[in-house]
Write an enzyme that holds these catalytic residues in place. Structure first.
Site, mmCIF file in Angstrom:
data_model
loop_
_atom_site.group_PDB
_atom_site.id
_atom_site.type_symbol
_atom_site.label_atom_id
_atom_site.label_comp_id
_atom_site.label_asym_id
_atom_site.label_seq_id
_atom_site.Cartn_x
_atom_site.Cartn_y
_atom_site.Cartn_z
ATOM 1 N N TYR A 137 -47.581 -21.215 29.619
ATOM 2 C CA TYR A 137 -48.481 -22.280 30.080
ATOM 3 C C TYR A 137 -47.925 -22.952 31.343
ATOM 4 O O TYR A 137 -46.879 -22.556 31.871
ATOM 5 C CB TYR A 137 -48.693 -23.305 28.958
ATOM 6 C CG TYR A 137 -49.586 -22.798 27.846
ATOM 7 C CD1 TYR A 137 -50.908 -22.436 28.096
ATOM 8 C CD2 TYR A 137 -49.114 -22.668 26.535
ATOM 9 C CE1 TYR A 137 -51.729 -21.964 27.069
ATOM 10 C CE2 TYR A 137 -49.931 -22.201 25.511
ATOM 11 C CZ TYR A 137 -51.239 -21.849 25.782
ATOM 12 O OH TYR A 137 -52.060 -21.386 24.782
ATOM 13 N N HIS A 157 -48.229 -15.646 26.545
ATOM 14 C CA HIS A 157 -49.425 -15.057 25.930
ATOM 15 C C HIS A 157 -49.783 -13.710 26.544
ATOM 16 O O HIS A 157 -50.407 -12.887 25.902
ATOM 17 C CB HIS A 157 -50.611 -16.012 26.034
ATOM 18 C CG HIS A 157 -50.523 -17.149 25.055
ATOM 19 N ND1 HIS A 157 -50.163 -16.968 23.743
ATOM 20 C CD2 HIS A 157 -50.726 -18.478 25.202
ATOM 21 C CE1 HIS A 157 -50.153 -18.131 23.119
ATOM 22 N NE2 HIS A 157 -50.481 -19.067 23.989
ATOM 23 N N GLN A 192 -56.143 -12.960 11.110
ATOM 24 C CA GLN A 192 -57.580 -12.696 11.054
ATOM 25 C C GLN A 192 -58.457 -13.944 11.007
ATOM 26 O O GLN A 192 -59.534 -13.946 11.583
ATOM 27 C CB GLN A 192 -57.892 -11.790 9.858
ATOM 28 C CG GLN A 192 -57.628 -10.331 10.158
ATOM 29 C CD GLN A 192 -57.902 -9.448 8.962
ATOM 30 O OE1 GLN A 192 -56.985 -8.906 8.364
ATOM 31 N NE2 GLN A 192 -59.149 -9.309 8.609
HETATM 32 FE FE1 SF4 Z 1 -53.474 -16.790 9.669
HETATM 33 FE FE2 SF4 Z 1 -53.780 -17.085 7.059
HETATM 34 FE FE3 SF4 Z 1 -53.481 -14.633 8.083
HETATM 35 FE FE4 SF4 Z 1 -51.454 -16.380 7.977
HETATM 36 S S1 SF4 Z 1 -52.512 -15.445 6.244
HETATM 37 S S2 SF4 Z 1 -52.006 -15.141 9.715
HETATM 38 S S3 SF4 Z 1 -52.499 -18.294 8.392
HETATM 39 S S4 SF4 Z 1 -55.169 -16.030 8.463
#
Ligand code: SF4
Ligand code: NAP
Length: 680
Positions: A169, A255, A342
């Site tokens: 950043y 990033h 995800q």
């Molecule tokens: Fe994100 Fe939950 Fe997957 Fe951990 S378990 S990476 S907090 S979605």
């Protein structure tokens, strides 16, 4: 059980205030920061984590001005009125005995908007906007904005701020010659390039007074060409300490870096050694970070002397009570973050509110509430995959009497396959969590029991939840049945369960599972996710004391097999994979020389291999001479119980893959199941 995690649970005395333990909840953008209408949700989100025992919470990033925005109208803190709107957040955290700091995030050239500014006019590879190069007066304006933002944070009741100086950043862009081509007092020598953070932290300290936490997030390993050398990192850390920082937090990787830093295939605590290198160079506490997801790992990192604190962000999305459970001897009840990205980061990049695959309440605390049930019922849940497990445990947690039926001898469904894929070992943690929940809640679990409609009808349940999941789709390729009998054609289920696979392999279907199977087959049984030196070699991560930014040439082990990954669509393979992780899977398979071919038709299979052609006209026929063909062509729902149960007048609900198999994924399955269970 402080005795069990003595380092992690030890308070940290900062002189004017004391943090109750060594857990810093790392900054994580949730999207709730971006509009005051979401603030009541943010209040509950942070309050839950403060009640769960976190030592110091750091908010998602707030911009100090509009040039520093993440995207147009993103969260910023620039006025007294805005500061007043933060009060309920800080009050709620303090009421729960916690501390909270506001992260000041200026994105510089990473800003997704046309007002972005940077040291030099150099576009980043991950944003479409070319930033404006700042004049000296413009730089002064940015510094003043940081200082004012910190003062407003204090006014809002925050215990401190985190100055975001890493991940590529704005501040980081000044530090690295890679992005700072200036020839004035803010560029050239390192002393000039580091002037910006030193001015920001020093003037912030003057403005906020001595009794206010200033965390400086320092990029210790840039993982980009022309990144900082280790001498520069140490020089900056000392200067930052001198001008008044309270804690130095670790930043790993810009990033735009092409090295994964937080994905599930990154070994646990993979970068704690970097923070450890800085120990002894400064006197203020150091915080380490990245892929620390259990109290055991966190404790070990601290016991090994890598740092004074550990930062965890996603693990606290997954379980707000992480610290409280560790402290009360219930670490085995922690819902562990599996680092899948995800529902958290992938959502943020899709401009959706962040949540968590294993905890759909994250970010939705005010609206998805597991309240005690008013009328208690007897409920049968059929299938103990992720959907069935989530449903059964939430239902039982609310007081319903739940019976869980599973045809296999163990719980887990598709997660039992996922956990066998190299780099997905974490999925085992979710199964451990659910197994323990079943025990704690006293759920009657019938494993190895294929529930029949007659049995369920006779059971007299008030409701039945069908979570029977999916069955692999048969793509019906000519000749496949015969070759299946010869062991030449296998389904992904056979392969992940250890069926013998030849040296040359064609994979039919390039969805998430096709990619997973390809990784399984090229790895030859060795997972670098549990072998840090091998992982570092594979991704070209080295000692920043030797190579600037910690980048060294990768050393790739030869693939265990020659693999062809195929799909019918002409689109690039892996397009549908996770937004923040798809590139990792593609890069890993490319490195292992997997051949990816799209736009094919599967003409037939015979003892010589797989016959293909291209396009609608079935042109360019060719034979892939392979020993084994693995079918990864998606799934079909399994729900044959539904019709007879409905016919018998029972109340039936479908969740997970049994409901919709297309694009089946655990995030949707768990979310749907938990929401149903919250309602019944
Ligand atoms: Fe994100 Fe939950 Fe997957 Fe951990 S378990 S990476 S907090 S979605
Ligand atoms: P998927 O993502 O739906 O992919 C199925 C693949 O099979 C596609 O490549 C499709 O491509 C092909 N296909 C579909 N019908 C076919 C047919 N009749 N004949 C031949 N090929 C056919 O399903 P999946 O790979 O089984 O994964 C299921 C879900 O699990 C995913 O959607 C994902 O949510 C989750 N998952 C995700 C990951 C991850 O992101 N890392 C990993 C594993 C699983 P064409 O139609 O173009 O041929």
């Amino acid at each position: 059980m402080t005795a069990r995690y003595p380092h992690l649970l030890a308070p940290l005395d900062l002189g004017y205030t004391k943090l109750r333990n060594r857990v810093l909840m790392g900054s994580m953008h949730t999207g709730l920061e971006d509009h005051p209408r979401h603030f009541p949700r943010l209040v509950e989100y942070f309050a839950e984590r403060a009640r769960g025992g976190v030592g110091l919470i750091v908010t998602g990033g707030f911009a100090p001005n509009i040039e520093g925005w993440t995207s147009p109208f993103g969260g910023r803190l620039t006025t007294h009125a805005a500061a007043a709107r933060h009060r309920p957040i800080t009050d709620a955290v303090h009421a729960a005995g916690g501390h909270i700091a506001l992260q000041i995030l200026h994105t510089g050239r990473y800003g997704y908007h046309p007002l972005a500014v940077a040291p030099s006019r150099i576009k980043s590879p991950i944003t479409p906007f070319t930033p404006r190069a700042l004049s000296a007066r413009g730089i002064e304006r940015q510094i003043r904005a940081f200082v004012r933002c910190a003062s407003l944070a204090r006014e809002a009741g925050y215990d401190g701020v985190e100055v975001m100086g890493s991940e590529g950043y704005f501040i980081n862009q000044f530090l690295a010659a890679h992005t700072n081509h200036r020839t004035d007092d803010w560029g050239g020598s390192y002393a000039n390039r580091m002037r910006l953070p030193v001015e920001i932290v020093g003037r912030t300290r003057e403005a906020v007074g001595p009794d206010f936490i200033i965390v400086y997030r320092l990029s210790m390993l840039d993982l980009v060409p022309d990144g900082s050398s280790w001498e520069e990192v140490v020089q900056l850390a000392r200067a930052i300490e001198r001008v008044g920082a309270t804690i130095i937090n670790t930043g790993i990787g810009w990033h735009e870096a092409r090295v994964p830093t937080i994905a599930t295939s990154v070994p646990r605590a993979a970068f704690a050694w970097v923070t450890k290198k800085l120990r002894g160079q400064v006197r203020i506490p150091l915080c380490t970070t990245n892929r620390i997801n259990t109290p055991e790992v966190a404790e070990q990192v601290l016991a090994d002397g890598c740092a004074d604190m550990v930062s965890m962000a996603r693990p606290l999305l997954a379980d707000p009570d992480f610290v409280a459970k560790a402290a009360s001897g219930r670490a085995d009840e922690i819902n562990t973050c599996i680092a899948c990205n995800q529902a958290c980061l992938d959502h943020v990049f899709q401009r959706r509110i962040a949540s968590c695959l294993v905890n759909p309440r994250a970010g939705h605390e005010t609206e998805l509430v597991y309240a005690p049930a008013v009328a208690l019922r007897r409920i049968a849940v059929v299938g103990a995959g992720p959907a069935g497990l989530a449903c059964a445990t939430v239902l039982a947690g609310r007081g319903h009497r739940v019976e869980l039926f599973e045809a296999a001898g163990e719980i887990g469904g598709q997660f039992n396959l996922a956990k066998r894929v190299p780099g997905k070992e974490e999925f085992q943690e979710t199964l451990r969590y659910f197994a323990r929940r079943i025990e704690v809640l006293g759920i009657d679990a019938h494993l190895g029991t294929r529930a029949t409609a007659e049995q369920l009808v006779a059971g007299g349940y008030d409701e039945v939840v069908i979570a029977t999941g999916v069955t692999p789709r048969d793509p019906r390729i000519d000749g496949a049945e015969e070759q299946r009998r010869a062991g030449r054609v296998l389904s992904y289920v056979d392969v992940l369960h250890g069926a013998p696979v030849g040296r040359r392999v064609a994979i039919v279907g390039a969805g998430g599972i096709g990619f997973d199977v390809a990784e399984f087959l090229v790895s030859g049984g060795h997972s670098t996710a549990v072998d840090l030196p091998a992982w570092m070699a594979e991704w070209g991560v080295g000692d920043p004391g030797v190579a600037r930014g910690g980048l060294v040439p990768p050393r790739i082990e030869p693939a265990a097999r020659e693999v062809y990954l195929l799909q019918r669509k002409a689109a690039p393979l892996g397009k549908g994979l996770g937004k923040t992780t798809g590139w990792i899977h593609r890069a890993a398979l490319r490195a292992k020389r997997v051949t990816m071919i799209g736009g094919v038709n599967y003409e037939r299979v015979d003892e010589r291999g797989l016959h293909l052609s291209y396009g609608e006209a079935h042109e360019k026929p060719m034979l892939l001479e392979v020993d084994t063909i693995v079918l990864c062509a998606g799934q079909e729902p399994l729900r044959e119980l539904e019709a007879p149960l409905r016919a018998a007048g029972m109340t039936v609900h479908l969740v997970g893959g049994a409901d919709v198999a297309a694009e089946l994924d655990a995030k949707r399955a768990i979310d749907q199941a938990a929401r149903l269970a919250a309602r019944l």
